[in-house]
Design a protein around this motif. Structure first.
Motif, PDB file in Angstrom:
ATOM      1  N   THR A  67       0.828  -1.204   0.000  1.00 55.64           N
ATOM      2  CA  THR A  67       0.000   0.000   0.000  1.00 55.64           C
ATOM      3  C   THR A  67       0.862   1.254   0.000  1.00 55.64           C
ATOM      4  N   LEU A  68       2.032   1.179   0.625  1.00 59.16           N
ATOM      5  CA  LEU A  68       2.920   2.336   0.621  1.00 59.16           C
ATOM      6  C   LEU A  68       3.400   2.642  -0.788  1.00 59.16           C
ATOM      7  N   VAL A  69       3.776   1.618  -1.542  1.00 58.80           N
ATOM      8  CA  VAL A  69       4.215   1.831  -2.917  1.00 58.80           C
ATOM      9  C   VAL A  69       3.096   2.471  -3.733  1.00 58.80           C
ATOM     10  N   LEU A  70       1.880   1.951  -3.581  1.00 58.11           N
ATOM     11  CA  LEU A  70       0.748   2.541  -4.299  1.00 58.11           C
ATOM     12  C   LEU A  70       0.487   3.966  -3.840  1.00 58.11           C
ATOM     13  N   ALA A  71       0.631   4.208  -2.540  1.00 53.42           N
ATOM     14  CA  ALA A  71       0.386   5.548  -2.017  1.00 53.42           C
ATOM     15  C   ALA A  71       1.401   6.540  -2.568  1.00 53.42           C
ATOM     16  N   ILE A  72       2.658   6.128  -2.639  1.00 51.21           N
ATOM     17  CA  ILE A  72       3.681   7.016  -3.202  1.00 51.21           C
ATOM     18  C   ILE A  72       3.375   7.307  -4.661  1.00 51.21           C
ATOM     19  N   PHE A  73       3.046   6.243  -5.407  1.00 52.29           N
ATOM     20  CA  PHE A  73       2.767   6.407  -6.831  1.00 52.29           C
ATOM     21  C   PHE A  73       1.539   7.287  -7.064  1.00 52.29           C
ATOM     22  N   GLY A 275     -13.173   7.433  -7.207  1.00 49.99           N
ATOM     23  CA  GLY A 275     -11.838   6.853  -7.283  1.00 49.99           C
ATOM     24  C   GLY A 275     -11.585   5.861  -6.165  1.00 49.99           C
ATOM     25  N   ALA A 276     -12.061   6.187  -4.950  1.00 47.08           N
ATOM     26  CA  ALA A 276     -11.877   5.279  -3.812  1.00 47.08           C
ATOM     27  C   ALA A 276     -12.609   3.964  -4.040  1.00 47.08           C
ATOM     28  N   PHE A 277     -13.877   4.053  -4.468  1.00 47.94           N
ATOM     29  CA  PHE A 277     -14.655   2.834  -4.683  1.00 47.94           C
ATOM     30  C   PHE A 277     -14.046   1.989  -5.804  1.00 47.94           C
ATOM     31  N   SER A 278     -13.542   2.650  -6.844  1.00 47.18           N
ATOM     32  CA  SER A 278     -12.970   1.916  -7.972  1.00 47.18           C
ATOM     33  C   SER A 278     -11.768   1.101  -7.539  1.00 47.18           C
ATOM     34  N   PHE A 279     -10.948   1.654  -6.669  1.00 51.48           N
ATOM     35  CA  PHE A 279      -9.764   0.910  -6.249  1.00 51.48           C
ATOM     36  C   PHE A 279     -10.100  -0.177  -5.241  1.00 51.48           C
ATOM     37  N   VAL A 280     -11.175  -0.011  -4.504  1.00 53.51           N
ATOM     38  CA  VAL A 280     -11.645  -1.132  -3.687  1.00 53.51           C
ATOM     39  C   VAL A 280     -12.013  -2.291  -4.600  1.00 53.51           C
ATOM     40  N   TYR A 281     -12.679  -1.985  -5.722  1.00 57.19           N
ATOM     41  CA  TYR A 281     -12.990  -3.045  -6.691  1.00 57.19           C
ATOM     42  C   TYR A 281     -11.719  -3.715  -7.188  1.00 57.19           C
ATOM     43  N   GLU A 282     -10.772  -2.882  -7.632  1.00 55.26           N
ATOM     44  CA  GLU A 282      -9.571  -3.436  -8.255  1.00 55.26           C
ATOM     45  C   GLU A 282      -8.836  -4.379  -7.304  1.00 55.26           C
ATOM     46  N   ILE A 283      -8.596  -3.923  -6.072  1.00 53.89           N
ATOM     47  CA  ILE A 283      -7.899  -4.771  -5.101  1.00 53.89           C
ATOM     48  C   ILE A 283      -8.743  -6.013  -4.787  1.00 53.89           C
ATOM     49  N   GLY A 428      -8.904   4.543  -1.069  1.00 53.16           N
ATOM     50  CA  GLY A 428      -9.526   3.254  -1.336  1.00 53.16           C
ATOM     51  C   GLY A 428      -8.582   2.093  -1.081  1.00 53.16           C
ATOM     52  N   VAL A 429      -7.331   2.230  -1.538  1.00 52.33           N
ATOM     53  CA  VAL A 429      -6.348   1.172  -1.328  1.00 52.33           C
ATOM     54  C   VAL A 429      -6.090   0.966   0.161  1.00 52.33           C
ATOM     55  N   MET A 430      -5.849   2.064   0.862  1.00 51.50           N
ATOM     56  CA  MET A 430      -5.581   1.959   2.299  1.00 51.50           C
ATOM     57  C   MET A 430      -6.774   1.350   3.037  1.00 51.50           C
ATOM     58  N   ALA A 431      -7.964   1.814   2.688  1.00 46.66           N
ATOM     59  CA  ALA A 431      -9.155   1.352   3.394  1.00 46.66           C
ATOM     60  C   ALA A 431      -9.421  -0.125   3.155  1.00 46.66           C
ATOM     61  N   VAL A 432      -9.300  -0.574   1.905  1.00 45.28           N
ATOM     62  CA  VAL A 432      -9.652  -1.962   1.616  1.00 45.28           C
ATOM     63  C   VAL A 432      -8.654  -2.930   2.245  1.00 45.28           C
ATOM     64  N   VAL A 433      -7.363  -2.580   2.244  1.00 45.32           N
ATOM     65  CA  VAL A 433      -6.347  -3.495   2.770  1.00 45.32           C
ATOM     66  C   VAL A 433      -6.341  -3.504   4.292  1.00 45.32           C
ATOM     67  N   HIS A 434      -6.420  -2.329   4.894  1.00 41.75           N
ATOM     68  CA  HIS A 434      -6.198  -2.238   6.337  1.00 41.75           C
ATOM     69  C   HIS A 434      -7.483  -2.108   7.157  1.00 41.75           C
ATOM     70  N   LEU A 435      -8.613  -1.900   6.516  1.00 40.14           N
ATOM     71  CA  LEU A 435      -9.852  -1.719   7.275  1.00 40.14           C
ATOM     72  C   LEU A 435     -10.949  -2.671   6.811  1.00 40.14           C
ATOM     73  N   LEU A 436     -11.316  -2.585   5.546  1.00 34.93           N
ATOM     74  CA  LEU A 436     -12.481  -3.331   5.073  1.00 34.93           C
ATOM     75  C   LEU A 436     -12.236  -4.840   5.065  1.00 34.93           C
ATOM     76  N   ILE A 437     -11.107  -5.280   4.519  1.00 37.50           N
ATOM     77  CA  ILE A 437     -10.849  -6.730   4.461  1.00 37.50           C
ATOM     78  C   ILE A 437     -10.749  -7.333   5.858  1.00 37.50           C
ATOM     79  N   PRO A 438      -9.979  -6.731   6.796  1.00 39.17           N
ATOM     80  CA  PRO A 438      -9.962  -7.319   8.142  1.00 39.17           C
ATOM     81  C   PRO A 438     -11.333  -7.323   8.820  1.00 39.17           C
ATOM     82  N   LEU A 439     -12.181  -6.330   8.513  1.00 41.34           N
ATOM     83  CA  LEU A 439     -13.480  -6.237   9.188  1.00 41.34           C
ATOM     84  C   LEU A 439     -14.538  -7.142   8.568  1.00 41.34           C
TER      85      LEU A 439
END
Length: 959
Positions: A67-73, A275-283, A428-439
């Protein structure tokens, strides 16, 4: 400059004085810029793909690192777009500015690899050794990684606003056509870039060559953009106006009740959420499809290309219909609703993807051509699931930008929308990896994002655009509700499918499974634990790929994996005099850590596992792995192995590496020369490194690349075969000591080892194949090729080898080939087979026990051979029968075949004295004579039944 006449905000060239030639030049410039933006997008995705490999070497492949790599990019892209939006109105020559930006990106690309190598050397030699605090080390890694790619990311983010605004100033087209066209060309170029990076450039020229190639493309784009600017330099261009009151421009019939800047804010928030929802889909899609298609570099890039292709064609749709779009906000609202509905439908299709992949694997031959077709089929499956929702996602960015332009927000709106959309992607990337998937897990994360998109669209349709009312509004709401119910009901996950590993077996659902007792989505993978055969055997899998199996009770026979995991710990315990600190890479079932902790000698055992859920799932193996969880000496660290060893600054006496298979994306970096060099620095004096590798689902050339890299870094290496297809390589900086079984342990630990056939010295010695000289000799047969971080040949080719079902058998052939090659070349001998414990699951131990049976038959010690004891028992009976009766015509050939077979199995498994009376006897003059040759030559043909030749000796009676 003042706005041009005609439709307010419409950018066109004044052609009254310039005439038709200027129109022709402008039209040519339009197509040239579209072509250049294809190349720009192509290069941009090469950067993203290759940067992820580079930064994975520095930051690792753990969830936070990804997620850090994606966040930087994405953060750099957003920053670049925002900066461009601030200054667009002040610059006159935007096409020239775009050319300069592309040139700087290209130069950065050409310099990236040398800069990365210098950065790595400085970090490892100077910075990291001076940072004692792990937090400081981590902060340095993150900040330095950002410095490496952030400047280019900022410049990449500025390209779309610069070219879009510049295009709007010179192109004889409306805003929708310009924006949709550029979004399409850039995205379609990006889709091809993602595929080219993985399937063409990385296999061909590696990471350094790929990123240099991308830099060269950027320089070509810069020259082309400069040429377009020069061609149009004399044309009168005008900037898109910014209307302070936010009034709608002509041609946009939308005029909501609440006009003014607040609508612009709403639209920016809408594009952020989209954009946030779209990246939740992608991941989410990638995570779910990994379970069907396999977690490989190829499948990831195919899925990424499918997603970007959908975005591209969404932009193309806007371009082709821009002249008919009178209310861009309403169109955007409908696009959001349809995107949500398509994403809800994708959840249903995902449940069927296992059957589709199963059909592919079953129908295609295990050949290179079959794998090519499997790749094409995988791409089609990814398109079926991803394309519809991504198509509507691709419409939203140009539509939101059009809406702001037509409301008089000016050129700055281009960069603002792009920045807001990109920032939303980061969230979206941060939320799906660190919040939504664990929950809530991956599927529910996709479902919630889909519902969010639909609700956002409904809000735009009802409260921001010209209101949608009546039956149409009711139909939209009803469709949304109905699709949500369908998705929740028909999209229910099937644990038996998720854990099936269909990409390996072609079977879409597990059979003969009592239950899937554990199934949970972690931050990096989905972990399943299930039992077979009345619950007697347990398995743990990652994204459907089994990582370990063992009997749930020690009363049942062991699995092949148990022998490997137990020996991975026992072998270094018997080779090292006093191992105080031990590290284990990869948790699996936890049995290796459990075994190591069975010895009282280690003071600390550090287990490094990238996925926390793996450790939670393996707890289901209960008492079989109890010490790994309960022993106070057990330390568990959730992280990427490379990152841990680069930052821990600790020395170890033993390091055991048991990661997943090298074809799994990200894992092959643990089998490179650079990683082995890092491990070597982490070993104390006399330390040992134990590396697991498999002989199955990989070809010999790929295996030897990894072995050659290990041999290059370590001056002393031995290789053992634990079962029939798993190797353990033991490497050290100092000569390896002789194995001492008394060091391993006793009591409970020894009982666990004895159960799998590891009782004494001979049980370990029989599994040893050879040492470094043998490995070097075999390596020369395969060109002494190495596996490097910067040329990920294994990650790129192992998936094909897995699909073809290839095996690397050269080491086994050397042992079982019938001629004592290794005894001559290595200067040693295999242990006396009579001392080896009975362990049928182990190829070399089984071969030793078979030799004992054959020897007994040849000696005539026992005419009664246990029925079914070994696969070739019938051969023993046949040899005995031929030996006890006169040789008939035609029996000579069969006798010779049997003699050859028995010689292959027996000679190398006994010391010379044990072979007297079997193959060799002594005459009165002490001359050695081959007994079997004597028997063969002394048998008469049918014309002399029972006759003996002069000098033949009677068969000795040996007790």
């Amino acid at each position: 400059m003042s706005p041009s006449r005609g439709i307010p905000g419409r950018v066109h060239l004044a052609t009254t004085s310039m005439g038709d030639p200027m129109k022709v030049r402008a039209a040519g410039a339009e197509w040239a810029l579209l072509g250049l933006f294809v190349l720009s997008g192509f290069a941009g995705l090469i950067y993203q793909s290759v940067w992820s490999h580079y930064l994975g070497l520095t930051l690792g492949h753990a969830a936070y690192a990804q997620t850090l790599v994606l966040a930087i990019f994405m953060g750099g892209m957003a920053g670049g777009a925002w900066v461009a939006s601030r200054y667009l109105g002040r610059w006159e020559h935007l096409i020239l500015a775009y050319a300069i930006v592309e040139a700087v990106i290209g130069l950065c690309g050409l310099l990236f690899h040398p800069a990365f190598m210098s950065y790595t050397a400085m970090s490892q030699d100077l910075v990291l050794p001076s940072l004692a605090d792990p937090t400081a080390v981590r902060a340095y890694q993150w900040l330095s990684a950002a410095v490496l790619i952030l400047p280019q990311c900022v410049l990449l983010g500025a390209t779309f606003p610069l070219l879009s605004a510049g295009f709007l100033r010179i192109a004889p087209a409306d805003d929708g056509r310009v924006l949709g066209g550029l979004y399409f060309t850039n995205s379609i170029g990006a889709a091809f870039g993602a595929l080219a990076a993985t399937f063409l450039l990385l296999p061909w020229i590696g990471m350094p060559g790929s990123i240099t190639f991308a830099g060269g493309i950027n320089l070509v784009v810069a020259v082309g953009a400069w040429w377009v600017w020069r061609e149009l330099r004399g044309a009168p261009i005008r900037a898109v106006p910014c209307v302070p009151d936010g009034g709608a421009r002509a041609g946009d019939t939308h005029r909501p009740a609440a006009v003014g800047p607040s609508v612009a804010v709403v639209l920016l928030w809408a594009t952020f959420l989209s954009g946030a929802f779209s990246f939740v889909y992608e991941i989410g899609w990638i995570r779910l499809l990994n379970q069907a298609l396999g977690t490989t570099v190829h499948s990831f890039e195919l899925m990424l290309a499918a997603f970007i292709s959908g975005l591209a064609f969404g932009g193309l749709w806007v371009r082709s219909r821009s002249s008919r779009i009178t209310d861009a906000i309403r169109y955007a609202g409908y696009a959001q609703v349809w995107m949500g509905l398509a994403a809800l439908a994708s959840v249903v299709f995902l449940t069927q993807s296992f059957s589709w992949v199963g059909w592919l694997v079953d129908a295609l031959p295990p050949t290179d051509e079959g794998y090519a077709l499997f790749t094409v089929g995988s791409a089609i499956i990814a398109l079926l699931i991803m394309f519809p929702a991504a198509f509507f996602a691709g419409m939203t960015l140009p539509l939101f930008t059009m809406a702001l332009l037509r409301r008089g927000e000016g050129e700055r709106s281009i960069g603002r929308v792009y920045a807001a959309n990109t920032l939303g992607a980061i969230v979206g990337v941060m939320a799906v990896v660190h919040l939504l998937i664990p929950l809530m897990g991956v599927r529910m994360a996709v479902t919630m994002a889909a519902l969010g998109d639909a609700l956002l669209g409904l809000y735009l349709l009802r409260f921001v655009a010209t209101p949608v009312v009546g039956r149409r509004w009711g139909a939209v709401v009803a469709c949304t509700a109905a699709m949500l119910v369908v998705s929740l009901v028909l999209g229910q996950p099937d644990p038996l499918r998720q854990a099936s590993g269909v990409f390996r077996t072609g079977v879409a659902s597990l059979s003969n499974v009592n239950e899937v007792s554990f199934l949970e989505d972690g931050k990096t993978a989905t972990i399943a634990v299930y039992q077979r055969m009345d619950g007697r055997y347990g398995f743990i899998s990652t994204n459907g790929k089994p990582d370990a199996s063992l009997a749930m009770s020690e009363q049942d026979p062991p699995t092949d994996d148990e022998i490997t995991m137990l020996m991975a710990a026992a072998l270094p315990l018997g080779l090292h005099a006093s191992p105080r600190d031990v590290a284990v890479i990869g948790w699996g079932s936890g049995l290796t850590t459990h075994t190591m902790l069975g010895s009282p000698v280690p003071e600390r055992v550090v287990s490094i596992e990238i996925e926390r859920v793996m450790i939670e799932g393996a707890a289901g193996f209960g008492d079989r792995v109890r010490r790994a969880y309960e022993d106070p000496r057990s330390v568990i660290r959730i992280d990427d192995a490379r990152t841990q060893f680069a930052t821990m600054g600790e020395g170890f006496d033993i390091i055991i590496s048991e990661p997943s298979n090298p074809w799994v994306s990200g894992v092959a970096s643990l089998f490179t020369s650079e990683f082995y060099g890092l491990i070597r620095t982490q070993l104390r004096e006399g330390g040992l490194f134990v590396q697991w590798l498999q002989a199955y689902e990989i070809d010999q050339a790929l295996l030897m690349r990894m072995v050659n890299s290990l041999v290059q870094e370590f001056p002393h290496v031995d290789v053992y075969l634990t079962n029939s297809a798993d190797f353990l390589f033991v490497a050290g900086n100092a000569p390896l000591a002789d194995f001492d079984a008394t060091r391993v342990g006793d009591g409970e630990l020894q009982a666990e080892l004895s159960r799998v056939g590891l009782d004494g010295q001979a049980d370990y010695a029989v599994r040893r194949i050879g040492g470094r000289s043998m490995l070097q000799a075999v390596g020369r047969l395969y060109g002494n090729q190495l596996h490097s971080d910067f040329h990920p040949v294994v990650a790129l080719n192992a998936p094909r080898s897995r699909f073809k079902g290839e095996s690397a058998l050269v080491f086994m052939d050397l042992v079982l080939g019938g001629f004592p090659v290794l005894e001559f070349t290595e200067g040693g001998a295999r242990p006396d087979a009579r001392l080896v414990s009975d362990a049928a699951a182990s190829l070399l131990a089984g071969d030793a026990r078979l030799a004992v049976e054959y020897r007994a038959a040849l000696l005539g010690v026992s005419r009664e051979v246990a029925s079914g004891a070994f696969e070739q028992t019938e051969l023993v009976r046949e040899l005995v029968q031929l030996g006890d009766s006169p040789m008939e015509q035609g029996h000579t050939v069969r006798w010779t075949e049997l003699v050859s077979t028995f010689a292959e199995r027996v000679i190398g498994n006994f010391p010379p004295d044990a072979l007297h009376g079997v193959f060799m006897i002594r005459t009165g003059s002490q001359q050695r004579v081959s007994l079997l040759w004597c028997k063969l030559s002394c048998r008469s043909t049918s014309s002399w039944p029972g006759a003996r030749l002069p000098g033949c000796l009677p068969r000795p009676k040996v007790s």
